[in-house]
Design an enzyme around this catalytic site. Structure first.
Site, short mmCIF file in Angstrom:
data_model
loop_
_atom_site.label_atom_id
_atom_site.label_comp_id
_atom_site.label_asym_id
_atom_site.label_seq_id
_atom_site.Cartn_x
_atom_site.Cartn_y
_atom_site.Cartn_z
N ASP A 44 -7.76 -4.86 -4.97
CA ASP A 44 -6.91 -5.15 -3.81
C ASP A 44 -7.15 -6.55 -3.25
O ASP A 44 -7.26 -6.75 -2.04
CB ASP A 44 -7.08 -4.12 -2.69
CG ASP A 44 -6.19 -4.44 -1.48
OD1 ASP A 44 -5.03 -4.79 -1.67
OD2 ASP A 44 -6.68 -4.36 -0.34
N GLU A 92 0.82 -1.22 0.00
CA GLU A 92 0.00 0.00 0.00
C GLU A 92 0.85 1.27 0.00
O GLU A 92 0.33 2.38 -0.09
CB GLU A 92 -0.95 0.00 1.20
CG GLU A 92 -2.21 -0.80 0.98
CD GLU A 92 -1.95 -2.28 0.74
OE1 GLU A 92 -2.52 -2.84 -0.22
OE2 GLU A 92 -1.15 -2.88 1.49
N ASN A 143 -1.13 -7.85 -3.69
CA ASN A 143 -1.72 -6.93 -4.65
C ASN A 143 -0.71 -6.00 -5.30
O ASN A 143 0.31 -5.66 -4.70
CB ASN A 143 -2.80 -6.08 -3.97
CG ASN A 143 -2.25 -5.29 -2.79
OD1 ASN A 143 -2.00 -5.84 -1.73
ND2 ASN A 143 -2.06 -4.00 -2.97
#
Length: 599
Positions: free
Chosen positions: A325, A199, A283
């Site tokens: 995601d 992230e 992801n």
């Protein structure tokens, strides 16, 4: 769970898909091998190298579980999410905490006394770059050492008897968003671990460290040139349609692969006969798919790698160009079973994308791929010939568009929890989320050490629950027919997964703080206990001096608990979790520790 007609014959031929192999091959670490096979101990986070998370202990059973009482408890002195489980090695138990990643050794002869503790001093700024709470998924054991990590990127080996630091090595840099949340994994003379941080645009990799010295043996990335990804010369030769060479850069625009995510922070499994270990890369970054055209290989991939060299024999990308995601780092469960009359090494994986996959773990061949819940709508099905998911464009994400009623949410219908398997009834017990979402992307620049997401989310319960308000379920899957045997719905996600014990019991902790035991045959609730705080860890069991115990960490947090632990109120905060779990604060409060139960 709907099953394609073409899958039925294969499923029937598999028969006992998950039956535990009768013969086990010896491992290089004879000490660890002995402990892994001893049901009285709990030597790995996943319950064994095959990651079946079950136990042959049966002193606690359906008939007497109603008499289960609290035997003792332990406070870690730390708040926030406590994932994973303690380890039991001989007469010692090793307990971990969330950041600052304290470790405690307790002698089971007198659990009231702490034998030793290790409390690292870390820069508090590390917490600011940890996605989704400051969790720690546990420690590992090998060669007389407790192997642990610190969130600030250090991996350590402590003498199991004294707690003395034998070695310490830095593998991740928090300044660029890299942290450690994963439980280390010991195989032979190697420790495997990956840095979190997709992230924040971290480029994912798995690191292999010498168990005795701490020296880095090799590192294999998820993206980039083939030499960095460490592909064998015959990579994916059994399934060339999955893709083979050069794709770690060609399926990205420009140099986007350098900040492309693919981190692994979940669970590993190991096959000693093949000398392969298995895990999932996560992801791609950012979440906004418009900013990274292409398949974005090799994020979202199940890997089969050689433990000694790190070279990948095969890789299967479950969600090319992930736009939701669906970080695919979840548990890999291994069994050996007949397929079409031939004994076959299998791997089963419940992905965040809502699909349960079964593959030949030697070749990577896809055998089965089915939805774990009928609410899954991002995919119509998975094509078994190509291995590709068939998308439903109605639920895709794109710029200048707000996607609604997307199922599953970014949390997935399955996340970090460790699930269990009963080899006798051939049943997989899965702790699932049941959450859908709205998704609206936005553009943003990459800045090292800052969040690199690019989407605003709203999450809410999915449509399948009996009152349409349930956000979780424990579900029993018949692995022969693929049918759901039973479902036990929960108000909140079953985040930590399940444990199966041979007494016919399925154990799990709830976000609102209940530890529960269900009848494995029908899902009937036989026992429960309200812990001091919500449970997001994985229950475990052991025996000491002839008595069986069941233990569970408590300490609400993790992604579903970020609103509670950080006192957030904006529904879109916590990447959408705050709005989804807004009621959690009315059912539990922060804490951190361990509860142990016995008859």
């Amino acid at each position: 769970m709907k099953r394609n007609v073409s899958n039925v014959k294969v499923s029937a031929a598999i028969g006992g898909l998950f039956m535990l192999a009768a013969v086990q091959t010896a491992f290089a670490d004879a000490d660890l091998d002995k402990r892994v096979q001893d049901p009285n101990q709990w030597a790995t986070q996943t319950g064994g190298y095959n990651s079946q998370h079950n136990s042959s202990l049966n002193q606690i059973n359906k008939g007497n579980v109603k008499n289960l009482k609290a035997a003792w408890s332990f406070s870690t002195g730390v708040l926030h999410g406590h994932e994973g489980a303690p380890l039991v090695i001989g007469d010692m138990m090793y307990i971990h905490s969330a950041f600052p990643n304290n470790t405690y050794a307790v002698n089971l002869n007198d659990p009231n006394k702490i034998v030793w503790s290790h409390k690292p001093k870390q820069d508090a700024s590390t917490k600011a770059v940890m996605c989704c709470d400051i969790v720690d998924r546990g420690v590992a054991y090998g060669a007389g050492q407790i192997v642990k990590k610190q969130a600030d990127g250090h991996l350590l080996a402590l003498d199991a008897k004294s707690g003395k630091v034998n070695w310490k090595v830095e593998l991740c840099d928090p300044k660029v968003g890299m942290t450690f949340t994963q439980a280390p994994y010991v195989v032979k003379d190697t420790v495997l671990i990956g840095c979190s941080g997709a992230e924040l645009g971290v480029r994912g990799a798995v690191n292999a460290v010498d168990l005795k010295t701490g020296e880095l043996k090799w590192r294999a990335y998820a993206t980039g040139p083939d030499s960095d990804i460490r592909l064998q010369k015959d990579f994916n030769s059994a399934n060339p349609h999955y893709g083979q060479f050069g794709l770690g850069t060609k399926t990205w625009e420009g140099d986007a692969w350098k900040i492309g995510g693919g981190t692994n922070w979940g669970w590993y499994a190991y096959d000693p006969k093949l000398n392969l270990f298995y895990y999932g890369s996560g992801n791609p970054a950012p979440w906004n798919e418009t900013m990274r055209p292409g398949d974005n290989k090799w994020t979202m991939t199940i890997w089969g790698r050689d433990v000694d060299t790190g070279e990948a024999k095969w890789g299967y990308q479950k969600t090319p160009h992930d736009e939701w995601d669906f970080a695919g780092v979840n548990q890999m469960m291994l069994t050996d079973q007949p397929v079409n009359g031939k004994m076959t090494p299998l791997l089963t994986h419940l992905d965040r994308n809502g699909i349960m996959y079964t593959l030949n773990r030697n070749t990577g061949e896809l055998i089965l791929a089915d939805k774990v819940d009928p609410a899954v709508n991002v995919f119509k099905k998975v094509d078994l010939k190509t291995g590709l998911p068939v998308r439903d464009p109605e639920f895709s994400t794109r710029m200048d568009h707000k996607g609604t009623n997307i199922c599953p949410s970014a949390m997935g219908f399955h996340n970090q929890g460790v699930d269990s398997y009963d080899p006798e009834s051939r049943t997989l017990y899965a702790g699932l989320n049941h959450i859908c979402m709205d998704w609206e992307p936005f553009m943003l620049p990459y800045r090292a050490g800052q969040f690199f997401v690019g989407a605003t989310l709203a999450m809410y319960p999915g449509p399948s629950g009996p009152t349409k308000t349930e956000m979780g379920t424990v579900r029993a899957f018949d692995t022969v027919t693929g049918k759901v045997k039973w479902s036990k719905w929960e108000k909140f996600s079953a985040w930590g997964g399940t444990l199966y014990t041979k007494g016919g019991l399925v154990w799990y902790a709830t976000l609102d703080g209940q530890l529960k035991a269900l009848d494995n045959a029908n899902g009937k609730e036989l026992w429960k206990f309200k812990m001091p705080s919500g449970g997001i860890g994985s229950p475990m069991t052991y025996a000491f001096k002839g008595k069986q115990y069941v233990g569970s960490m408590f300490g609400v947090g993790g992604w579903p608990g970020v609103g509670l632990v950080f006192d957030l109120t904006d529904p879109s905060a916590g990447l959408g979790a705050v709005g989804a779990f807004k009621e959690l604060q009315h059912y539990t409060n922060m804490g951190g520790g361990l509860m142990v139960f016995s008859l």
